[in-house]
Design a protein around this motif. Structure first.
Motif, PDB file in Angstrom:
ATOM      1  N   VAL A  25       8.481  11.480   7.727  1.00 59.63           N
ATOM      2  CA  VAL A  25       8.657  10.737   6.241  1.00 59.63           C
ATOM      3  C   VAL A  25       7.139  10.393   6.177  1.00 59.63           C
ATOM      4  O   VAL A  25       6.471   9.921   6.922  1.00 59.63           O
ATOM      5  CB  VAL A  25       9.352   9.338   6.396  1.00 59.63           C
ATOM      6  N   ASP A  26       6.694  10.365   4.739  1.00 58.21           N
ATOM      7  CA  ASP A  26       5.434  10.024   4.368  1.00 58.21           C
ATOM      8  C   ASP A  26       4.838   8.673   4.981  1.00 58.21           C
ATOM      9  O   ASP A  26       5.887   7.721   4.799  1.00 58.21           O
ATOM     10  CB  ASP A  26       5.351  10.318   2.966  1.00 58.21           C
ATOM     11  N   PRO A  27       3.544   8.389   5.328  1.00 56.42           N
ATOM     12  CA  PRO A  27       3.018   7.242   5.792  1.00 56.42           C
ATOM     13  C   PRO A  27       3.379   6.222   4.955  1.00 56.42           C
ATOM     14  O   PRO A  27       3.575   5.096   5.230  1.00 56.42           O
ATOM     15  CB  PRO A  27       1.557   7.527   5.832  1.00 56.42           C
ATOM     16  N   GLY A  28       3.149   6.463   3.439  1.00 56.22           N
ATOM     17  CA  GLY A  28       3.377   5.249   2.599  1.00 56.22           C
ATOM     18  C   GLY A  28       5.000   4.708   2.658  1.00 56.22           C
ATOM     19  O   GLY A  28       4.941   3.433   2.546  1.00 56.22           O
ATOM     20  N   THR A  56       0.801  -1.231   0.071  1.00 52.00           N
ATOM     21  CA  THR A  56       0.020   0.094  -0.027  1.00 52.00           C
ATOM     22  C   THR A  56       0.913   1.422   0.099  1.00 52.00           C
ATOM     23  O   THR A  56       0.385   2.367  -0.411  1.00 52.00           O
ATOM     24  CB  THR A  56      -0.956   0.057   1.112  1.00 52.00           C
ATOM     25  N   GLY A  57       2.196   1.002   0.419  1.00 51.69           N
ATOM     26  CA  GLY A  57       3.097   2.330   0.504  1.00 51.69           C
ATOM     27  C   GLY A  57       3.949   2.285  -0.519  1.00 51.69           C
ATOM     28  O   GLY A  57       4.703   3.317  -0.851  1.00 51.69           O
ATOM     29  N   LEU A  58       3.715   1.359  -1.864  1.00 51.39           N
ATOM     30  CA  LEU A  58       4.698   1.393  -2.997  1.00 51.39           C
ATOM     31  C   LEU A  58       4.110   2.217  -3.946  1.00 51.39           C
ATOM     32  O   LEU A  58       2.891   2.567  -4.165  1.00 51.39           O
ATOM     33  CB  LEU A  58       4.781   0.277  -3.247  1.00 51.39           C
ATOM     34  N   TYR A  59       5.097   2.871  -4.640  1.00 50.48           N
ATOM     35  CA  TYR A  59       4.609   3.878  -5.892  1.00 50.48           C
ATOM     36  C   TYR A  59       4.381   3.261  -6.837  1.00 50.48           C
ATOM     37  O   TYR A  59       4.125   3.621  -8.176  1.00 50.48           O
ATOM     38  CB  TYR A  59       5.518   5.115  -5.948  1.00 50.48           C
ATOM     39  N   CYS A 107      12.321  -5.748  16.209  1.00 55.07           N
ATOM     40  CA  CYS A 107      12.314  -4.638  17.045  1.00 55.07           C
ATOM     41  C   CYS A 107      13.231  -3.389  16.334  1.00 55.07           C
ATOM     42  O   CYS A 107      12.600  -2.246  16.557  1.00 55.07           O
ATOM     43  CB  CYS A 107      13.001  -4.686  18.361  1.00 55.07           C
ATOM     44  N   LEU A 108      14.235  -3.798  15.684  1.00 56.46           N
ATOM     45  CA  LEU A 108      14.970  -2.834  14.996  1.00 56.46           C
ATOM     46  C   LEU A 108      14.392  -2.180  13.846  1.00 56.46           C
ATOM     47  O   LEU A 108      14.212  -0.949  13.623  1.00 56.46           O
ATOM     48  CB  LEU A 108      16.416  -3.356  14.353  1.00 56.46           C
ATOM     49  N   VAL A 109      13.534  -3.003  13.236  1.00 57.71           N
ATOM     50  CA  VAL A 109      12.630  -2.429  12.213  1.00 57.71           C
ATOM     51  C   VAL A 109      11.685  -1.516  12.575  1.00 57.71           C
ATOM     52  O   VAL A 109      11.313  -0.366  12.041  1.00 57.71           O
ATOM     53  CB  VAL A 109      11.940  -3.678  11.324  1.00 57.71           C
ATOM     54  N   ALA A 110      11.055  -1.816  13.841  1.00 56.41           N
ATOM     55  CA  ALA A 110      10.302  -0.917  14.266  1.00 56.41           C
ATOM     56  C   ALA A 110      10.673   0.207  14.979  1.00 56.41           C
ATOM     57  O   ALA A 110      10.063   1.405  14.678  1.00 56.41           O
ATOM     58  CB  ALA A 110       9.368  -1.563  15.562  1.00 56.41           C
ATOM     59  N   ILE A 111      11.656   0.233  15.385  1.00 60.52           N
ATOM     60  CA  ILE A 111      12.331   1.662  16.045  1.00 60.52           C
ATOM     61  C   ILE A 111      12.771   2.505  14.778  1.00 60.52           C
ATOM     62  O   ILE A 111      12.635   3.412  14.776  1.00 60.52           O
ATOM     63  CB  ILE A 111      13.892   1.039  16.794  1.00 60.52           C
ATOM     64  N   THR A 112      13.302   1.630  13.860  1.00 64.80           N
ATOM     65  CA  THR A 112      13.587   2.470  12.454  1.00 64.80           C
ATOM     66  C   THR A 112      12.189   3.158  11.865  1.00 64.80           C
ATOM     67  O   THR A 112      12.510   4.498  11.637  1.00 64.80           O
ATOM     68  CB  THR A 112      14.262   1.603  11.461  1.00 64.80           C
ATOM     69  N   GLY A 113      11.135   2.705  11.783  1.00 68.79           N
ATOM     70  CA  GLY A 113       9.909   2.914  11.519  1.00 68.79           C
ATOM     71  C   GLY A 113       9.620   4.241  12.392  1.00 68.79           C
ATOM     72  O   GLY A 113       9.041   5.404  11.866  1.00 68.79           O
ATOM     73  N   LEU A 114       9.652   4.160  13.814  1.00 70.38           N
ATOM     74  CA  LEU A 114       9.516   5.058  14.628  1.00 70.38           C
ATOM     75  C   LEU A 114      10.295   6.306  14.497  1.00 70.38           C
ATOM     76  O   LEU A 114       9.688   7.632  14.495  1.00 70.38           O
ATOM     77  CB  LEU A 114       9.561   4.686  15.955  1.00 70.38           C
ATOM     78  N   TYR A 115      11.337   6.320  14.101  1.00 72.01           N
ATOM     79  CA  TYR A 115      12.350   7.411  13.777  1.00 72.01           C
ATOM     80  C   TYR A 115      11.986   8.032  12.529  1.00 72.01           C
ATOM     81  O   TYR A 115      12.007   9.373  12.371  1.00 72.01           O
ATOM     82  CB  TYR A 115      13.725   6.954  13.649  1.00 72.01           C
ATOM     83  N   LEU A 116      11.363   7.301  11.588  1.00 74.03           N
ATOM     84  CA  LEU A 116      11.154   7.854  10.264  1.00 74.03           C
ATOM     85  C   LEU A 116       9.938   8.417  10.484  1.00 74.03           C
ATOM     86  O   LEU A 116       9.859   9.609   9.650  1.00 74.03           O
ATOM     87  CB  LEU A 116      11.005   6.552   9.236  1.00 74.03           C
TER      88      LEU A 116
END
Length: 198
Positions: free
Chosen positions: A156-159, A30-33, A142-151
């Protein structure tokens, strides 16, 4: 030989990983262009493969012994109880976090926060089921999630957030599913060895 319930538990986990892998991939697309059909097709093929293997494990598990000793039954109940507590706690935390973030207008933080809670829930699974792989899967998630929270924090846009966290979580569940195939086949080989050398 291990009791059949072990192989059936692995098979059940594979079905869950199959569904989660496809679900996270669907979120990511859903977030891909660009068109995400290829990614969904790959996730669908992997999910189908995991489900087919799980059916095979369910069938083969009938040839393994049942839990008989009092100690084994007690251990099984203990593990089931703590699994329920961990899984239930995960659901409560995700529901509470989503509600709090929605009410405070921080909707973009919901997906990474949910992924973080999911990643954390893997960590106590490692000592409970005596599986080192849970530490690796949990740490990665957890690393994926923490990076996502930082973004999200950086605006950074939701997509992009959906694509990053979705694919990151899908990789974790897919890897876990493939590991379960390896673990299940290892158990089945013990049956073949037992039959050949009773």
């Amino acid at each position: 030989l291990l009791p059949g319930i072990v192989l059936r538990s692995i098979a059940g986990g594979m079905i869950l990983m199959a569904l989660l892998t496809f679900g996270w991939t669907l979120l990511a697309t859903t977030g891909l262009y660009s068109d995400g059909v290829i990614w969904l097709a790959m996730a669908g093929i992997l999910a189908l493969f995991l489900i087919i293997c799980s059916v095979y494990f369910f069938i083969v598990s009938k040839h393994f012994p049942k839990l008989e000793s009092t100690e084994d039954k007690a251990e099984g109940k203990r593990m089931s109880k703590w699994y329920g507590i961990i899984f239930g706690g995960e659901g409560v935390l995700i529901g509470g976090a989503c509600a709090a973030l929605s009410l405070t207008g921080h909707l973009n933080y919901i997906i990474p926060t949910a992924v973080l809670i999911i990643g954390i829930h893997f960590l106590p699974m490692a000592p409970l089921f005596r599986r080192t792989v849970d530490y690796y899967i949990g740490t990665w998630t957890c690393l994926v999630a923490i990076t996502g929270l930082y973004l999200v924090f950086k605006g950074v846009d939701p997509g992009t957030i959906h694509a990053f966290t979705g694919f990151g979580a899908a990789f974790a569940t897919a890897a876990y599913g493939l590991y379960m195939i390896f673990a299940g086949n290892k158990i089945i080989r013990t049956l073949k060895t037992f039959i050949e050398n009773p």
